[in-house]
Motif scaffolding. Structure first.
Motif, PDB file in Angstrom:
ATOM      1  N   TYR A   1       0.847  -1.186   0.000  1.00  0.00           N
ATOM      2  CA  TYR A   1       0.000   0.000   0.000  1.00  0.00           C
ATOM      3  C   TYR A   1       0.887   1.242   0.000  1.00  0.00           C
ATOM      4  O   TYR A   1       1.789   1.381   0.823  1.00  0.00           O
ATOM      5  N   TYR A   2       0.609   2.113  -0.947  1.00  0.00           N
ATOM      6  CA  TYR A   2       1.378   3.341  -1.109  1.00  0.00           C
ATOM      7  C   TYR A   2       0.469   4.550  -0.905  1.00  0.00           C
ATOM      8  O   TYR A   2      -0.709   4.512  -1.234  1.00  0.00           O
ATOM      9  N   CYS A   3       1.045   5.629  -0.418  1.00  0.00           N
ATOM     10  CA  CYS A   3       0.329   6.890  -0.475  1.00  0.00           C
ATOM     11  C   CYS A   3       1.055   7.827  -1.438  1.00  0.00           C
ATOM     12  O   CYS A   3       2.256   7.652  -1.718  1.00  0.00           O
TER      13      CYS A   3
ATOM     14  N   ASP B   1       2.521  10.052 -12.758  1.00  0.00           N
ATOM     15  CA  ASP B   1       3.554  11.046 -12.490  1.00  0.00           C
ATOM     16  C   ASP B   1       3.028  12.110 -11.531  1.00  0.00           C
ATOM     17  O   ASP B   1       2.664  13.206 -11.945  1.00  0.00           O
ATOM     18  N   VAL B   2       2.973  11.760 -10.261  1.00  0.00           N
ATOM     19  CA  VAL B   2       2.466  12.683  -9.253  1.00  0.00           C
ATOM     20  C   VAL B   2       3.640  13.339  -8.543  1.00  0.00           C
ATOM     21  O   VAL B   2       4.796  12.967  -8.730  1.00  0.00           O
ATOM     22  N   ASP B   3       3.307  14.324  -7.696  1.00  0.00           N
ATOM     23  CA  ASP B   3       4.373  15.066  -7.031  1.00  0.00           C
ATOM     24  C   ASP B   3       5.186  14.197  -6.072  1.00  0.00           C
ATOM     25  O   ASP B   3       6.424  14.269  -6.044  1.00  0.00           O
ATOM     26  N   TYR B   4       4.505  13.417  -5.261  1.00  0.00           N
ATOM     27  CA  TYR B   4       5.195  12.622  -4.243  1.00  0.00           C
ATOM     28  C   TYR B   4       4.590  11.223  -4.123  1.00  0.00           C
ATOM     29  O   TYR B   4       3.373  11.059  -4.150  1.00  0.00           O
ATOM     30  N   TRP B   5       5.476  10.253  -3.952  1.00  0.00           N
ATOM     31  CA  TRP B   5       5.090   8.870  -3.614  1.00  0.00           C
ATOM     32  C   TRP B   5       5.793   8.482  -2.326  1.00  0.00           C
ATOM     33  O   TRP B   5       6.946   8.874  -2.092  1.00  0.00           O
ATOM     34  N   GLY B   6       5.101   7.667  -1.537  1.00  0.00           N
ATOM     35  CA  GLY B   6       5.768   7.047  -0.406  1.00  0.00           C
ATOM     36  C   GLY B   6       6.451   5.761  -0.828  1.00  0.00           C
ATOM     37  O   GLY B   6       6.352   5.339  -1.994  1.00  0.00           O
ATOM     38  N   GLN B   7       7.127   5.133   0.097  1.00  0.00           N
ATOM     39  CA  GLN B   7       7.910   3.927  -0.217  1.00  0.00           C
ATOM     40  C   GLN B   7       7.070   2.656  -0.122  1.00  0.00           C
ATOM     41  O   GLN B   7       7.503   1.595  -0.575  1.00  0.00           O
ATOM     42  N   GLY B   8       5.889   2.750   0.482  1.00  0.00           N
ATOM     43  CA  GLY B   8       4.995   1.608   0.562  1.00  0.00           C
ATOM     44  C   GLY B   8       5.097   0.865   1.879  1.00  0.00           C
ATOM     45  O   GLY B   8       6.134   0.870   2.543  1.00  0.00           O
ATOM     46  N   THR B   9       3.993   0.223   2.252  1.00  0.00           N
ATOM     47  CA  THR B   9       3.960  -0.628   3.431  1.00  0.00           C
ATOM     48  C   THR B   9       3.201  -1.908   3.068  1.00  0.00           C
ATOM     49  O   THR B   9       2.176  -1.859   2.392  1.00  0.00           O
ATOM     50  N   GLN B  10       3.741  -3.043   3.492  1.00  0.00           N
ATOM     51  CA  GLN B  10       3.173  -4.339   3.113  1.00  0.00           C
ATOM     52  C   GLN B  10       1.995  -4.681   4.024  1.00  0.00           C
ATOM     53  O   GLN B  10       2.099  -4.606   5.250  1.00  0.00           O
ATOM     54  N   VAL B  11       0.909  -5.093   3.404  1.00  0.00           N
ATOM     55  CA  VAL B  11      -0.243  -5.633   4.116  1.00  0.00           C
ATOM     56  C   VAL B  11      -0.453  -7.059   3.635  1.00  0.00           C
ATOM     57  O   VAL B  11      -0.583  -7.299   2.430  1.00  0.00           O
ATOM     58  N   THR B  12      -0.457  -7.996   4.564  1.00  0.00           N
ATOM     59  CA  THR B  12      -0.669  -9.396   4.236  1.00  0.00           C
ATOM     60  C   THR B  12      -1.834  -9.913   5.070  1.00  0.00           C
ATOM     61  O   THR B  12      -1.832  -9.792   6.293  1.00  0.00           O
ATOM     62  N   VAL B  13      -2.813 -10.483   4.379  1.00  0.00           N
ATOM     63  CA  VAL B  13      -4.005 -10.997   5.047  1.00  0.00           C
ATOM     64  C   VAL B  13      -4.046 -12.509   4.844  1.00  0.00           C
ATOM     65  O   VAL B  13      -4.117 -12.988   3.707  1.00  0.00           O
TER      66      VAL B  13
END
Length: 124
Positions: A94-96, A110-122
């Motif tokens: 999941y990224y913001c 091509d947005v201004d900023y991306w985060g590095q992501g966080t893993q969600v496992t269900v």
């Protein structure tokens, strides 16, 4: 340094909930749209939900399925994604992201900023 940092991911069982956080540093959310995206293995990144920092209006929610709720705390420069009744198919990174244009953010490119992501496992 300007960045978005996601947190709150992890391993949960089906039916449980998680709350992801997206915190901005080096800039403020004022005037930005902030979105959550997910990318499952072998699949394209998709928008989950987006929010306007100006008035709290929400967008991009075609993949939220009524289970994911986005919110913003401008005082903390943080956006949240409350994920309820999680399913194995929600497993993804999941990224913001943040951009001043909602259509550019919704497209997730091509947005201004991306985060590095966080893993969600269900797990089932």
């Amino acid at each position: 340094e300007v960045q978005l940092v996601e947190s709150g991911g992890g391993l949960v069982q089906a039916g449980e909930s998680l709350r992801l956080s997206c915190a901005a540093s080096g800039f403020t959310f004022d005037g930005y749209y902030i979105g959550w995206f997910h990318q499952a293995p072998g699949k394209e990144r998709e928008a989950v939900s987006c929010i306007s920092s100006s008035d709290g209006s929400t967008y991009c929610a075609e993949n939220a399925q009524g289970r994911f709720i986005i919110s913003a705390d401008n005082a903390k420069n943080t956006v949240y994604l409350q994920m309820n009744n999680l399913k194995p198919e929600d497993t993804a990174v999941y990224y913001c992201a943040a951009d001043r244009e909602i259509y550019r953010l919704w497209a997730g490119g091509d947005v201004d900023y991306w985060g590095q992501g966080t893993q969600v496992t269900v797990s089932s």
